[in-house]
Design an enzyme around this catalytic site. Structure first.
Site, PDB file in Angstrom:
ATOM      1  N   TYR A 157       0.834  -1.293  -0.003  1.00  0.00           N
ATOM      2  CA  TYR A 157      -0.034   0.145  -0.025  1.00  0.00           C
ATOM      3  C   TYR A 157       0.814   1.330   0.056  1.00  0.00           C
ATOM      4  O   TYR A 157       0.557   2.321  -0.502  1.00  0.00           O
ATOM      5  CB  TYR A 157      -0.962   0.041   1.132  1.00  0.00           C
ATOM      6  CG  TYR A 157      -2.054   0.890   1.096  1.00  0.00           C
ATOM      7  CD1 TYR A 157      -2.899   0.659   0.059  1.00  0.00           C
ATOM      8  CD2 TYR A 157      -2.317   2.080   1.935  1.00  0.00           C
ATOM      9  CE1 TYR A 157      -4.267   1.547  -0.201  1.00  0.00           C
ATOM     10  CE2 TYR A 157      -3.552   2.921   1.702  1.00  0.00           C
ATOM     11  CZ  TYR A 157      -4.387   2.395   0.603  1.00  0.00           C
ATOM     12  OH  TYR A 157      -5.475   3.335   0.694  1.00  0.00           O
ATOM     13  N   LYS A 164      -3.050   8.468   3.128  1.00  0.00           N
ATOM     14  CA  LYS A 164      -4.281   8.392   3.954  1.00  0.00           C
ATOM     15  C   LYS A 164      -4.127   8.815   5.360  1.00  0.00           C
ATOM     16  O   LYS A 164      -4.943   9.311   5.889  1.00  0.00           O
ATOM     17  CB  LYS A 164      -4.767   6.795   4.003  1.00  0.00           C
ATOM     18  CG  LYS A 164      -5.131   6.326   2.811  1.00  0.00           C
ATOM     19  CD  LYS A 164      -6.495   6.812   1.898  1.00  0.00           C
ATOM     20  CE  LYS A 164      -7.130   6.200   1.186  1.00  0.00           C
ATOM     21  NZ  LYS A 164      -8.157   7.190   0.196  1.00  0.00           N
TER      22      LYS A 164
HETATM   23  P1  NAP Z   1     -12.392   3.979  -8.021  1.00  0.00           P
HETATM   24  O1  NAP Z   1     -13.595   3.575  -8.433  1.00  0.00           O
HETATM   25  O2  NAP Z   1     -11.104   3.846  -9.026  1.00  0.00           O
HETATM   26  O3  NAP Z   1     -12.412   5.699  -7.721  1.00  0.00           O
HETATM   27  C1  NAP Z   1     -11.281   6.486  -7.420  1.00  0.00           C
HETATM   28  C2  NAP Z   1     -11.480   7.734  -8.208  1.00  0.00           C
HETATM   29  O4  NAP Z   1     -10.619   8.680  -7.894  1.00  0.00           O
HETATM   30  C3  NAP Z   1     -11.677   7.611  -9.705  1.00  0.00           C
HETATM   31  O5  NAP Z   1     -12.831   8.066 -10.235  1.00  0.00           O
HETATM   32  C4  NAP Z   1     -10.539   8.234 -10.230  1.00  0.00           C
HETATM   33  O6  NAP Z   1     -10.401   8.584 -11.396  1.00  0.00           O
HETATM   34  C5  NAP Z   1     -10.442   9.401  -9.217  1.00  0.00           C
HETATM   35  N1  NAP Z   1      -9.268  10.161  -9.475  1.00  0.00           N
HETATM   36  C6  NAP Z   1      -7.909   9.872  -9.554  1.00  0.00           C
HETATM   37  N2  NAP Z   1      -7.268  11.016  -9.406  1.00  0.00           N
HETATM   38  C7  NAP Z   1      -8.155  12.203  -9.650  1.00  0.00           C
HETATM   39  C8  NAP Z   1      -7.992  13.292 -10.004  1.00  0.00           C
HETATM   40  N3  NAP Z   1      -6.817  14.089 -10.256  1.00  0.00           N
HETATM   41  N4  NAP Z   1      -9.222  14.321  -9.856  1.00  0.00           N
HETATM   42  C9  NAP Z   1     -10.493  13.967  -9.642  1.00  0.00           C
HETATM   43  N5  NAP Z   1     -10.605  12.292  -9.678  1.00  0.00           N
HETATM   44  C10 NAP Z   1      -9.502  11.538  -9.646  1.00  0.00           C
HETATM   45  O7  NAP Z   1     -11.940   3.427  -6.692  1.00  0.00           O
HETATM   46  P2  NAP Z   1     -12.202   3.448  -5.178  1.00  0.00           P
HETATM   47  O8  NAP Z   1     -12.002   2.211  -4.663  1.00  0.00           O
HETATM   48  O9  NAP Z   1     -14.073   3.566  -5.417  1.00  0.00           O
HETATM   49  O10 NAP Z   1     -11.788   4.574  -4.661  1.00  0.00           O
HETATM   50  C11 NAP Z   1     -12.548   5.472  -3.845  1.00  0.00           C
HETATM   51  C12 NAP Z   1     -11.832   5.956  -2.644  1.00  0.00           C
HETATM   52  O11 NAP Z   1     -12.174   4.927  -1.596  1.00  0.00           O
HETATM   53  C13 NAP Z   1     -10.486   6.240  -2.667  1.00  0.00           C
HETATM   54  O12 NAP Z   1      -9.953   7.313  -1.659  1.00  0.00           O
HETATM   55  C14 NAP Z   1      -9.751   4.947  -2.082  1.00  0.00           C
HETATM   56  O13 NAP Z   1      -8.628   5.284  -1.254  1.00  0.00           O
HETATM   57  C15 NAP Z   1     -10.717   4.704  -1.036  1.00  0.00           C
HETATM   58  N6  NAP Z   1     -10.872   3.131  -0.447  1.00  0.00           N
HETATM   59  C16 NAP Z   1     -11.183   2.357  -1.450  1.00  0.00           C
HETATM   60  C17 NAP Z   1     -10.929   0.813  -1.016  1.00  0.00           C
HETATM   61  C18 NAP Z   1     -11.040  -0.115  -1.792  1.00  0.00           C
HETATM   62  O14 NAP Z   1     -10.650  -1.228  -1.306  1.00  0.00           O
HETATM   63  N7  NAP Z   1     -11.579   0.072  -2.880  1.00  0.00           N
HETATM   64  C19 NAP Z   1     -10.765   0.599   0.696  1.00  0.00           C
HETATM   65  C20 NAP Z   1     -10.672   1.823   1.496  1.00  0.00           C
HETATM   66  C21 NAP Z   1     -10.701   2.942   0.907  1.00  0.00           C
HETATM   67  P3  NAP Z   1      -9.471   7.791 -12.727  1.00  0.00           P
HETATM   68  O15 NAP Z   1     -10.169   6.504 -12.794  1.00  0.00           O
HETATM   69  O16 NAP Z   1      -9.446   8.524 -13.786  1.00  0.00           O
HETATM   70  O17 NAP Z   1      -7.975   7.711 -11.821  1.00  0.00           O
END
Ligand code: NAP
Length: 257
Positions: A157, A164
């Site tokens: 990570y 984070k």
């Molecule tokens: P996701 O569907 O890939 O969403 C992440 C989003 O961030 C995507 O839409 C991505 O766009 C966007 N992003 C990246 N760079 C950006 C920028 N410069 N401006 C605006 N948007 C941007 O993944 P997700 O897992 O749902 O993630 C959402 C949040 O949940 C994140 O903070 C992640 O760390 C957190 N989280 C996820 C998990 C997990 O296991 N999935 C667990 C705990 C926390 P692009 O696709 O264009 O990069």
């Protein structure tokens, strides 16, 4: 489902596709009656985000790369013109270079470190500052998404864990600043869920298997479970909660060896 958020407005950043945690939050809030502004990060995502947002009654779709201050200004200006105010912001945005989500953390480049922090941590502060005039005095709520890798070492990570940690500290400082203005700030610490971003973490499948055998609930969590807690954090039932990191992780965070 009660329409407990009827008449309320929200901004959702971070929808990439149906699997996105931001999308689960959007569905839960929209089902409760909230009108939403949904952003897309770049041209590549515009079509799919527009198609998804078409499922949300009364929603608007706006471009927003969070590294571009002018994009954030334009989002706030559009919301002001459209609705006049904002009750919730969901910040579900994160980014790190794929090659920095594997191997030793100490190899992280300065550029990769800064980029991960700019997108995944600093953006919450900039968005909050710019949303403030729209949210003040409305019993408003800001929610971000974090992961236990910000508190403990999770293999691969790496730099995202450091980002984070900064994000979680930002939640506390922002909550202290904004409480007197009637705005709450909290984070959901979600267990691992397969999405576009999480698939970029090397060995992600193994993390899912580990949780399924070691978490108290002996399973992984779902997008919908995260969306439901987002709904709770944006609604009146959580009115006494701010500055908190709330775990939606099947209880994994309490476990030692
Ligand atoms: P996701 O569907 O890939 O969403 C992440 C989003 O961030 C995507 O839409 C991505 O766009 C966007 N992003 C990246 N760079 C950006 C920028 N410069 N401006 C605006 N948007 C941007 O993944 P997700 O897992 O749902 O993630 C959402 C949040 O949940 C994140 O903070 C992640 O760390 C957190 N989280 C996820 C998990 C997990 O296991 N999935 C667990 C705990 C926390 P692009 O696709 O264009 O990069």
């Amino acid at each position: 489902m009660t329409r407990s958020l009827e008449g309320k407005t929200g901004l959702i950043l971070g929808v990439a596709n149906k699997r996105s945690l931001a999308w689960a939050c959007a569905r839960a809030l929209a089902d409760a009656g909230m009108r939403l502004a949904v952003t897309y990060a770049n041209d590549r995502l515009e079509k799919s985000v527009r198609e998804l947002a078409a499922e949300l009654p009364g929603s608007i779709v706006l471009p927003c790369d969070v590294t571009q201050p002018a994009h954030i200004d334009a989002v706030m200006a559009s919301i002001k013109a459209e609705w006049g105010g904002l009750d919730s912001v969901i910040h579900a945005v994160a980014f790190a270079k794929r090659e920095e989500l594997e191997g030793d953390f100490f190899h992280t480049s300065k550029e990769g470190y800064m980029l991960a922090h700019e997108v995944s941590a600093y953006s919450l502060t900039e968005i909050t500052r710019k949303a403030l005039p729209l949210m003040e005095g409305r019993d408003a709520s800001i929610v971000t998404l974090t992961y236990i890798g910000g508190e403990r070492v999770i293999k691969n990570y790496n730099v995202m864990g450091i980002a984070k940690a900064a994000l979680e500290a930002s939640v506390r400082y922002l909550a202290a600043d904004l409480g007197p203005r009637g705005i709450r700030v909290n984070a959901i610490s979600a267990g691992p869920i397969r999405t576009l971003s999480s698939s970029g973490v090397s060995g992600f499948g193994g993390m899912l298997d580990h949780i399924a055998t070691h978490a108290p609930l002996r399973r992984n969590v779902t997008q919908e479970e995260v969306g439901d807690v987002c709904l709770f954090l944006c609604g009146a039932h959580s009115r006494g909660i701010t500055g908190t990191i709330l775990y939606v992780d099947a209880g994994y965070h309490i476990m030692g060896v």
